[in-house]
Design a protein around this motif. Structure first.
Motif, mmCIF file in Angstrom:
data_model
loop_
_atom_site.group_PDB
_atom_site.id
_atom_site.type_symbol
_atom_site.label_atom_id
_atom_site.label_comp_id
_atom_site.label_asym_id
_atom_site.label_seq_id
_atom_site.Cartn_x
_atom_site.Cartn_y
_atom_site.Cartn_z
ATOM 1 N N ARG A 145 19.958 8.820 -13.733
ATOM 2 C CA ARG A 145 21.168 8.911 -12.918
ATOM 3 C C ARG A 145 20.850 9.592 -11.592
ATOM 4 N NH1 ARG A 145 25.361 7.258 -15.961
ATOM 5 N NH2 ARG A 145 25.263 7.617 -18.221
ATOM 6 N N GLY A 146 21.284 8.975 -10.493
ATOM 7 C CA GLY A 146 21.072 9.591 -9.187
ATOM 8 C C GLY A 146 20.204 8.769 -8.259
ATOM 9 N N ALA A 147 19.780 7.578 -8.679
ATOM 10 C CA ALA A 147 18.989 6.675 -7.836
ATOM 11 C C ALA A 147 17.546 7.167 -7.685
ATOM 12 C CB ALA A 147 19.627 6.467 -6.464
ATOM 13 N N ALA A 148 16.705 6.789 -8.646
ATOM 14 C CA ALA A 148 15.291 7.184 -8.619
ATOM 15 C C ALA A 148 14.528 6.318 -7.622
ATOM 16 C CB ALA A 148 14.686 7.054 -10.016
ATOM 17 N N ASP A 149 13.587 6.938 -6.957
ATOM 18 C CA ASP A 149 12.856 6.285 -5.871
ATOM 19 C C ASP A 149 11.712 5.421 -6.424
ATOM 20 O OD1 ASP A 149 11.777 5.533 -3.484
ATOM 21 O OD2 ASP A 149 10.910 7.483 -3.014
ATOM 22 N N GLY A 150 11.976 4.133 -6.576
ATOM 23 C CA GLY A 150 10.969 3.219 -7.121
ATOM 24 C C GLY A 150 9.710 3.164 -6.276
ATOM 25 N N LEU A 151 9.857 3.393 -4.969
ATOM 26 C CA LEU A 151 8.697 3.311 -4.080
ATOM 27 C C LEU A 151 7.767 4.516 -4.259
ATOM 28 C CD1 LEU A 151 10.502 1.986 -0.900
ATOM 29 C CD2 LEU A 151 8.829 0.751 -2.294
ATOM 30 N N ALA A 152 8.270 5.574 -4.880
ATOM 31 C CA ALA A 152 7.403 6.715 -5.192
ATOM 32 C C ALA A 152 6.886 6.609 -6.622
ATOM 33 C CB ALA A 152 8.160 8.026 -5.009
ATOM 34 N N ILE A 153 7.680 6.022 -7.513
ATOM 35 C CA ILE A 153 7.261 5.887 -8.916
ATOM 36 C C ILE A 153 6.058 4.949 -8.999
ATOM 37 C CG2 ILE A 153 7.947 4.986 -11.171
ATOM 38 C CD1 ILE A 153 10.806 6.012 -10.493
ATOM 39 N N ALA A 154 6.202 3.775 -8.398
ATOM 40 C CA ALA A 154 5.066 2.846 -8.306
ATOM 41 C C ALA A 154 4.930 2.495 -6.829
ATOM 42 C CB ALA A 154 5.303 1.610 -9.147
ATOM 43 N N ALA A 155 3.988 3.137 -6.170
ATOM 44 C CA ALA A 155 3.908 3.069 -4.700
ATOM 45 C C ALA A 155 3.090 1.847 -4.256
ATOM 46 C CB ALA A 155 3.276 4.343 -4.164
ATOM 47 N N PRO A 156 3.650 1.033 -3.376
ATOM 48 C CA PRO A 156 2.940 -0.156 -2.888
ATOM 49 C C PRO A 156 1.969 0.217 -1.777
ATOM 50 C CG PRO A 156 5.136 -0.082 -1.934
ATOM 51 C CD PRO A 156 5.020 1.127 -2.831
ATOM 52 N N ILE A 157 0.920 0.943 -2.122
ATOM 53 C CA ILE A 157 0.031 1.438 -1.060
ATOM 54 C C ILE A 157 -0.731 0.296 -0.397
ATOM 55 C CG2 ILE A 157 -0.291 3.736 -2.103
ATOM 56 C CD1 ILE A 157 -3.114 2.680 -2.931
ATOM 57 N N GLY B 181 2.177 -5.848 -21.070
ATOM 58 C CA GLY B 181 1.726 -4.467 -20.895
ATOM 59 C C GLY B 181 0.549 -4.403 -19.937
ATOM 60 N N GLY B 182 0.457 -3.295 -19.200
ATOM 61 C CA GLY B 182 -0.651 -3.141 -18.277
ATOM 62 C C GLY B 182 -0.526 -4.002 -17.033
ATOM 63 N N GLN B 183 0.701 -4.438 -16.721
ATOM 64 C CA GLN B 183 0.889 -5.245 -15.503
ATOM 65 C C GLN B 183 2.068 -4.736 -14.694
ATOM 66 O OE1 GLN B 183 1.199 -9.488 -16.226
ATOM 67 N NE2 GLN B 183 -0.216 -9.317 -17.959
ATOM 68 N N VAL B 184 1.988 -4.980 -13.385
ATOM 69 C CA VAL B 184 3.145 -4.791 -12.519
ATOM 70 C C VAL B 184 3.674 -6.176 -12.216
ATOM 71 C CG1 VAL B 184 3.986 -3.896 -10.314
ATOM 72 C CG2 VAL B 184 2.060 -2.777 -11.453
ATOM 73 N N SER B 185 4.955 -6.394 -12.459
ATOM 74 C CA SER B 185 5.522 -7.685 -12.079
ATOM 75 C C SER B 185 6.430 -7.481 -10.884
ATOM 76 C CB SER B 185 6.298 -8.301 -13.249
ATOM 77 O OG SER B 185 7.358 -7.449 -13.633
ATOM 78 N N ALA B 186 6.209 -8.284 -9.856
ATOM 79 C CA ALA B 186 7.049 -8.174 -8.662
ATOM 80 C C ALA B 186 6.905 -9.438 -7.830
ATOM 81 C CB ALA B 186 6.637 -6.963 -7.831
ATOM 82 N N ASP B 187 8.015 -9.863 -7.281
ATOM 83 C CA ASP B 187 7.973 -10.883 -6.239
ATOM 84 C C ASP B 187 8.121 -10.072 -4.954
ATOM 85 O OD1 ASP B 187 8.316 -12.883 -4.458
ATOM 86 O OD2 ASP B 187 10.200 -13.632 -5.309
ATOM 87 N N GLU C 88 -4.411 3.887 -10.075
ATOM 88 C CA GLU C 88 -4.296 2.525 -9.553
ATOM 89 C C GLU C 88 -3.795 1.592 -10.640
ATOM 90 O OE1 GLU C 88 -7.454 0.310 -7.532
ATOM 91 O OE2 GLU C 88 -7.843 2.189 -6.461
ATOM 92 N N LEU C 89 -2.759 0.823 -10.297
ATOM 93 C CA LEU C 89 -2.229 -0.114 -11.289
ATOM 94 C C LEU C 89 -2.827 -1.500 -11.087
ATOM 95 C CD1 LEU C 89 1.520 0.964 -11.334
ATOM 96 C CD2 LEU C 89 -0.331 1.705 -12.835
ATOM 97 N N ASP C 90 -2.918 -1.877 -9.827
ATOM 98 C CA ASP C 90 -3.607 -3.112 -9.456
ATOM 99 C C ASP C 90 -3.986 -2.959 -7.983
ATOM 100 O OD1 ASP C 90 -1.244 -3.524 -8.038
ATOM 101 O OD2 ASP C 90 -0.449 -4.982 -9.450
ATOM 102 N N GLY C 91 -4.292 -4.058 -7.309
ATOM 103 C CA GLY C 91 -4.718 -3.940 -5.926
ATOM 104 C C GLY C 91 -3.628 -3.433 -4.991
ATOM 105 N N MET C 92 -2.384 -3.466 -5.450
ATOM 106 C CA MET C 92 -1.245 -3.190 -4.579
ATOM 107 C C MET C 92 -0.588 -1.832 -4.868
ATOM 108 S SD MET C 92 0.755 -4.541 -2.276
ATOM 109 C CE MET C 92 2.437 -4.767 -1.747
ATOM 110 N N PHE C 93 -0.447 -1.493 -6.145
ATOM 111 C CA PHE C 93 0.387 -0.344 -6.532
ATOM 112 C C PHE C 93 -0.405 0.794 -7.176
ATOM 113 C CE2 PHE C 93 3.119 -4.093 -6.751
ATOM 114 C CZ PHE C 93 4.228 -3.686 -6.014
#
Lengths: 401, 375
Positions: free
Chosen positions: B41-53, B319-325, B74-79
């Motif tokens: 509750r309170g709007a968690a910052d997704g860009l800090a939780i999994a950062a698209p560096i 599991g072990g993946q980030v899914s995003a368009d 590192e989660l993958d090449g992006m996050f």
């Protein structure tokens, strides 16, 4: 007979065993607004904002010293990282004392109050303009907030209450206004230029919550652009003695810690357009002008009238109750009106406006019985009973009548 | 719930790809699947939780917060995962965590109250529904898996609805002694209405054990409490816990790290507490909306739109993946010039995860959980 007990419960804090009988509930309510004491002895005896601010400043200095000494931080509250638990407790105790004293004064006052209806209004408005003691800087100020920003204004105009609540240190700290700088203010511009880094800037927390929670209400048509422009208009308002860095060096001479101040060098220069209206840059006057307009906006009246009707009648207040609380007979020729001024509320609630009697509680049922023609009376009576909650109370009162 | 041949065929390859088919065999028998919904509750910052560096615009928009993001797993090449989420990083490596990014509910404004109402209710407008998606899910489950409980003082909207659910809120007050409990039990023994209520309250209290004494403040304790209520044979099967403190308008760096440390420990304690049952457990972590892409003037972020949802569990579809368009963070890509543009429906992410978990036909789950949004 039972109407008197209902009045004590619905509009007051319940009956004490030694309370005199309430013969005329309407007069009983109105008299309380005239007799209300904003600062009875338990409240008047409390220390003021400067002492509260000083406790926080000392706490922060202790914390900094302890942090310097602590080698590695135990992962606890980020704000208290590296503090020994015992020292942390001690450091906080001065701040907590202000909080605990405030709670005690509030309770003592309510229990002993000869004006329980006014106490209920105080609690209603404190809840409406809620602050949270989750932030350490706010904890000490929460009692002072109710006593100095809310209580003195519950029998006055809504605009004055709104401005007092918004300008109090507890609100400025809770919703981050104290550290919000105009992005193009002289100070932010200077920092950007000299240090070649993004300077301090806007925080839109307070602006959004004023629009959403304190005045217009959610989904009433304001936009993100309105929120941003209002946040800019509010810049410059901060609290003396608490912050660090640029803002503190600009404090007006003689400003005591814990005092609300307006610092022109932190204010976003220029005109702002909010809800389609343009507000010239008049320093602190700019935000005040916005607040005064918001206070008399029809959406604000609707929002607050609904909350009041809900507080005193039912979760789903009948539309007649909402409309009537927000639109009082003497105000009908003055659009855009509609402030639930407490005195008017009391009058409306207690019988000043006929349609409210039925809607706002069973107090009105008796009046409806006395005034309305027989057939209409029965219908209104049934309607009032249906709208009144909890059902058990309504049934009990119906038997009493 | 048994998938028929027809529904499987109707759902097409998606079902096969999601791995639902192999689960059909065990779907017929009552199993011990567990579901935990953690609301932020309170709007968690997704860009800090999994950062698209890996996004070229990220560093400039996030300034100091971007440096911090670079130190995360590192989660993958992006996050990267936030550095405070160390346990979650281990789960991700073990394919027991999944990040769904750039997601949002159908809500497109910025009020916490309206946003949370839509996240829980699952409708298309604030206060449009009086029941929640978790309760609607219960209607799809066999009776043995319908025991639902929230650790909250009142039933949260997500769990409200046609089917009965319970709540439990740890108290700070001293525990009542056994004698008082016994006297009350005998007082209520013959009361048709109160006896069953009292009985279930006592049962819940016993399940909570000692952990309930501290108001569930700390993430690890809250997680352990949730696990203790879910682990027993007759414990809750569907559970919801509430977390607050995500509204990081100022000083986000330290505050969010503390929050995420709590969340990390919460999930870790659930896994530990459930033991072998973790293999059949799904944890969904979601928030009402995200936060602005740019840091504001006070080291925090203001209300935004797109965020990230986290899935944990022993049998995730991906599991072990980030899914995003991924919509990108460049100036033209932002919603209203300020927010991460949501490119996926959070409702769909939740419905599909739940469908996979329970071996339900995804189309049917979507329709039952979100009849308006995913119609």
């Amino acid at each position: 007979m039972a109407i008197q007990y209902l009045a004590a419960n619905r509009f007051g804090l319940g009956r004490r065993w030694d309370d005199p009988a309430i013969h005329d509930p309407r007069a009983w309510l109105l008299r309380q607004l005239a007799d209300f004491d904003p600062a009875p002895p338990p409240i008047a005896a409390l220390e003021g904002r400067a002492a509260i601010a000083t406790a926080y400043i000392e706490y922060r200095e202790d914390r900094r010293a302890m942090r310097r000494e602590a080698a590695e931080a135990a992962p606890m509250s980020e704000e208290e990282k590296g503090m020994d638990p015992e020292l942390r407790r001690l450091a906080r105790s001065a701040i907590r004392r202000h909080y605990v004293d405030g709670v005690a004064a509030r309770l003592t006052t309510a229990v002993a109050s000869p004006t329980p209806f006014a106490e209920r209004l105080t609690h209603f408005w404190s809840n409406h303009f809620a602050v949270s003691a989750d932030k350490i800087a706010v904890i000490g100020f929460t009692g002072n907030y109710e006593f100095e920003a809310i209580r003195p204004h519950i029998t006055g105009k809504f605009a004055d209450l709104l401005i007092a609540a918004v300008r109090h240190p507890a609100m400025l700290l809770y919703l981050d206004q104290a550290q919000s700088f105009g992005p193009d203010s002289p100070v932010a511009t200077r920092i950007r230029r000299r240090q070649n880094r993004p300077g301090p800037g806007l925080n839109e927390n307070l602006a959004r919550e004023i629009l959403e929670l304190h005045t217009l209400g959610v989904r009433t048509g304001y936009t993100q652009a309105d929120v941003t422009a209002f946040a800019k208009a509010l810049t410059g308002l901060t609290v003396a003695g608490l912050g660090r860095g640029a803002g503190q060096r600009l404090m007006p001479a003689g400003a005591a810690p814990g005092e609300t101040v307006f610092i022109p060098q932190l204010h976003q220069p220029g005109e702002q357009t909010i809800l389609g209206k343009r507000y010239a840059d008049g320093g602190a006057k700019q935000a005040e002008a916005v607040l005064r307009d918001l206070a008399v906006h029809p959406a604000t009246a609707q929002h607050i009238a609904t909350k009041l009707a809900r507080h005193f009648t039912a979760d789903d207040p009948p539309p007649a109750g909402r409309a009537a609380v927000g639109r009082f007979p003497e105000e009908r020729r003055r659009p855009p009106l509609a402030l639930p001024h407490p005195r008017r509320l009391a009058r409306a609630v207690a019988g000043g406006a006929r349609d409210v009697q039925v809607a706002v509680g069973l107090d009105g049922v008796a009046d409806a019985r006395a005034q309305a023609p027989r057939a209409r009376r029965a219908a209104e009576y049934r309607r009032a009973l249906r709208s009144a909650r909890p059902a058990g109370v309504a049934t009990g009162i119906a038997r009493g009548l | 719930m048994i998938l028929t041949r027809r529904t499987v065929l109707a759902a097409g390859l998606g079902v096969l790809a999601a791995g639902a088919l192999p689960r059909m065999a065990c779907a017929a028998a009552p199993t011990s699947r567990r579901l935990l919904f953690v609301i932020q509750r309170g709007a968690a910052d997704g860009l800090a939780i999994a950062a698209p560096i890996g996004d070229p615009a990220f560093a400039a928009a996030r300034r100091a917060l971007a440096d911090e993001a670079a130190t995360g797993a590192e989660l993958d090449g992006m996050f990267t995962l936030h550095p405070a989420l160390t346990g979650a990083a281990g789960l991700f490596a073990a394919r027991e965590a999944h990040v769904a990014h750039a997601v949002a509910t159908a809500y497109r404004d910025r009020s916490h109250f309206d946003g949370q109402n839509m996240l829980e209710g699952g409708g298309t407008r604030p206060y449009g529904r009086e029941d929640g998606w978790l309760n609607r899910l219960l209607t799809l489950l066999p009776a043995s898996e319908r025991d639902a409980l929230a650790i909250a003082p009142a039933v949260p909207l997500a769990l409200r609805g046609a089917l009965p659910v319970g709540t439990y809120a740890p108290s700070r007050l001293p525990q009542a002694d056994a004698d008082l409990i016994a006297r009350l039990s005998s007082l209520y023994a013959k009361d048709e209405l109160l006896h069953p209520l009292w009985d279930s309250a006592i049962k819940t209290r016993e399940l909570a054990g000692d952990i309930g004494g501290n108001n569930g403040r700390n993430g690890a304790e809250l997680g352990a409490l949730a696990a203790s209520l879910m682990a027993p044979v007759d414990g809750a099967r569907v559970m919801m816990v509430e977390t607050g403190g995500w509204d990081t308008h100022s000083g986000q760096r330290g505050r969010l790290a503390a929050q995420l440390r709590g969340l990390d420990q919460l999930v870790g304690a659930v896994k530990t507490g459930l033991g072998v049952a973790w293999a059949n457990t799904l944890v969904i972590v979601a928030t009402e909306f995200g936060r602005t892409v740019a840091v504001n003037g006070t080291g925090g972020t203001d209300h935004g739109t797109g965020s990230a949802a986290l899935l944990f569990g022993g049998a995730l579809a991906a599991g072990g993946q980030v899914s995003a368009d991924w919509p990108g963070l460049g100036e033209g890509a932002l919603l209203d010039g300020r927010d991460l543009k949501p490119t996926r429906s959070l409702e769909a992410v939740i419905a599909d995860a739940v469908a996979h978990h329970y071996g339900l036909d995804p189309a049917r789950a979507r329709k039952a959980l979100y009849p308006e949004v995913l119609a």
